[in-house]
Design a protein around this motif. Structure first.
Motif, PDB file in Angstrom:
ATOM      1  N   MET A  73       0.849  -1.190   0.000  1.00 45.40           N
ATOM      2  CA  MET A  73       0.000   0.000   0.000  1.00 45.40           C
ATOM      3  C   MET A  73       0.885   1.241   0.000  1.00 45.40           C
ATOM      4  O   MET A  73       1.880   1.302   0.707  1.00 45.40           O
ATOM      5  N   THR A  74       0.496   2.224  -0.790  1.00 47.18           N
ATOM      6  CA  THR A  74       1.206   3.501  -0.807  1.00 47.18           C
ATOM      7  C   THR A  74       0.448   4.499   0.070  1.00 47.18           C
ATOM      8  O   THR A  74      -0.700   4.255   0.456  1.00 47.18           O
ATOM      9  N   VAL A  75       1.073   5.630   0.332  1.00 52.52           N
ATOM     10  CA  VAL A  75       0.415   6.685   1.097  1.00 52.52           C
ATOM     11  C   VAL A  75      -0.837   7.142   0.357  1.00 52.52           C
ATOM     12  O   VAL A  75      -1.919   7.259   0.937  1.00 52.52           O
ATOM     13  N   ALA A  76      -0.712   7.381  -0.950  1.00 45.15           N
ATOM     14  CA  ALA A  76      -1.863   7.837  -1.740  1.00 45.15           C
ATOM     15  C   ALA A  76      -3.002   6.827  -1.671  1.00 45.15           C
ATOM     16  O   ALA A  76      -4.163   7.199  -1.483  1.00 45.15           O
ATOM     17  N   GLU A  77      -2.688   5.548  -1.821  1.00 45.69           N
ATOM     18  CA  GLU A  77      -3.723   4.508  -1.752  1.00 45.69           C
ATOM     19  C   GLU A  77      -4.408   4.480  -0.397  1.00 45.69           C
ATOM     20  O   GLU A  77      -5.619   4.276  -0.311  1.00 45.69           O
ATOM     21  N   GLU A  95       7.487   9.366   0.256  1.00 42.03           N
ATOM     22  CA  GLU A  95       6.135   9.611  -0.268  1.00 42.03           C
ATOM     23  C   GLU A  95       5.507  10.837   0.399  1.00 42.03           C
ATOM     24  O   GLU A  95       4.318  10.857   0.682  1.00 42.03           O
ATOM     25  N   ALA A  96       6.322  11.848   0.629  1.00 41.66           N
ATOM     26  CA  ALA A  96       5.865  13.054   1.326  1.00 41.66           C
ATOM     27  C   ALA A  96       4.683  13.702   0.618  1.00 41.66           C
ATOM     28  O   ALA A  96       4.563  13.648  -0.605  1.00 41.66           O
ATOM     29  N   GLY A  97       3.809  14.282   1.410  1.00 37.79           N
ATOM     30  CA  GLY A  97       2.659  14.985   0.869  1.00 37.79           C
ATOM     31  C   GLY A  97       1.751  15.433   1.993  1.00 37.79           C
ATOM     32  O   GLY A  97       1.986  15.124   3.163  1.00 37.79           O
ATOM     33  N   VAL A  98       0.734  16.173   1.631  1.00 34.15           N
ATOM     34  CA  VAL A  98      -0.238  16.670   2.602  1.00 34.15           C
ATOM     35  C   VAL A  98      -1.616  16.191   2.162  1.00 34.15           C
ATOM     36  O   VAL A  98      -1.978  16.321   0.992  1.00 34.15           O
ATOM     37  N   TRP A  99      -2.342  15.627   3.100  1.00 36.12           N
ATOM     38  CA  TRP A  99      -3.686  15.096   2.842  1.00 36.12           C
ATOM     39  C   TRP A  99      -4.605  15.578   3.944  1.00 36.12           C
ATOM     40  O   TRP A  99      -4.217  15.627   5.105  1.00 36.12           O
ATOM     41  N   SER A 128       5.951  10.087   9.432  1.00 37.51           N
ATOM     42  CA  SER A 128       6.684   9.626   8.254  1.00 37.51           C
ATOM     43  C   SER A 128       5.805   8.718   7.412  1.00 37.51           C
ATOM     44  O   SER A 128       4.843   8.122   7.908  1.00 37.51           O
ATOM     45  N   ASP A 129       6.157   8.612   6.144  1.00 39.15           N
ATOM     46  CA  ASP A 129       5.384   7.747   5.251  1.00 39.15           C
ATOM     47  C   ASP A 129       5.379   6.298   5.730  1.00 39.15           C
ATOM     48  O   ASP A 129       4.338   5.644   5.748  1.00 39.15           O
ATOM     49  N   LYS A 130       6.498   5.801   6.168  1.00 40.74           N
ATOM     50  CA  LYS A 130       6.573   4.408   6.620  1.00 40.74           C
ATOM     51  C   LYS A 130       5.720   4.176   7.869  1.00 40.74           C
ATOM     52  O   LYS A 130       5.014   3.168   7.977  1.00 40.74           O
ATOM     53  N   ASP A 131       5.774   5.112   8.812  1.00 45.50           N
ATOM     54  CA  ASP A 131       4.965   4.969  10.028  1.00 45.50           C
ATOM     55  C   ASP A 131       3.481   5.135   9.714  1.00 45.50           C
ATOM     56  O   ASP A 131       2.638   4.440  10.281  1.00 45.50           O
TER      57      ASP A 131
END
Length: 105
Positions: free
Chosen positions: A1-5, A34-38, A64-67
């Motif tokens: 799974m990705t952050v976006a998903e 996979e940095a970003g703001v949601w 963090s993206d991994k966490d």
């Protein structure tokens, strides 16, 4: 799974009964590869995921993206991540604590 998903799947994981009457914005600042703001905008028992975030969120989580992926997949407890400093919270702390009550695992 990705952050976006993980954020794309979020609306389907909401317990709509638990958000009745809630009109708030929750924002996640994700760091790492996979940095970003949601943001998750909750209003009128509906939710909307907003890539890029909102101007004035009621609560902001930084992780963090991994966490974040570990939390989203149920492999890491959000409270434990907060207590260990892996998850930072800014804004309405009481509201932040409610997130676990309306996002299904």
């Amino acid at each position: 799974m990705t952050v976006a998903e993980s954020f794309e799947a979020l609306p389907g994981r909401i317990n709509t009964g638990a958000i009745a009457g809630l009109n708030k914005a929750f924002q996640w600042n994700i760091t790492g590869d996979e940095a970003g703001v949601w943001a998750l905008q909750v209003a009128n028992s509906t939710v909307e995921v907003i890539k890029g975030g909102v101007e004035k969120p009621d609560v902001t989580f930084t992780v963090s993206d991994k966490d974040w992926i570990a939390i989203a997949e149920g492999k890491m407890d959000a409270t434990g991540a907060f207590m260990s400093g892996k998850l930072k919270v800014a804004g309405d702390m009481m509201l932040a604590m409610r997130v676990a009550s309306f996002i299904k695992r």
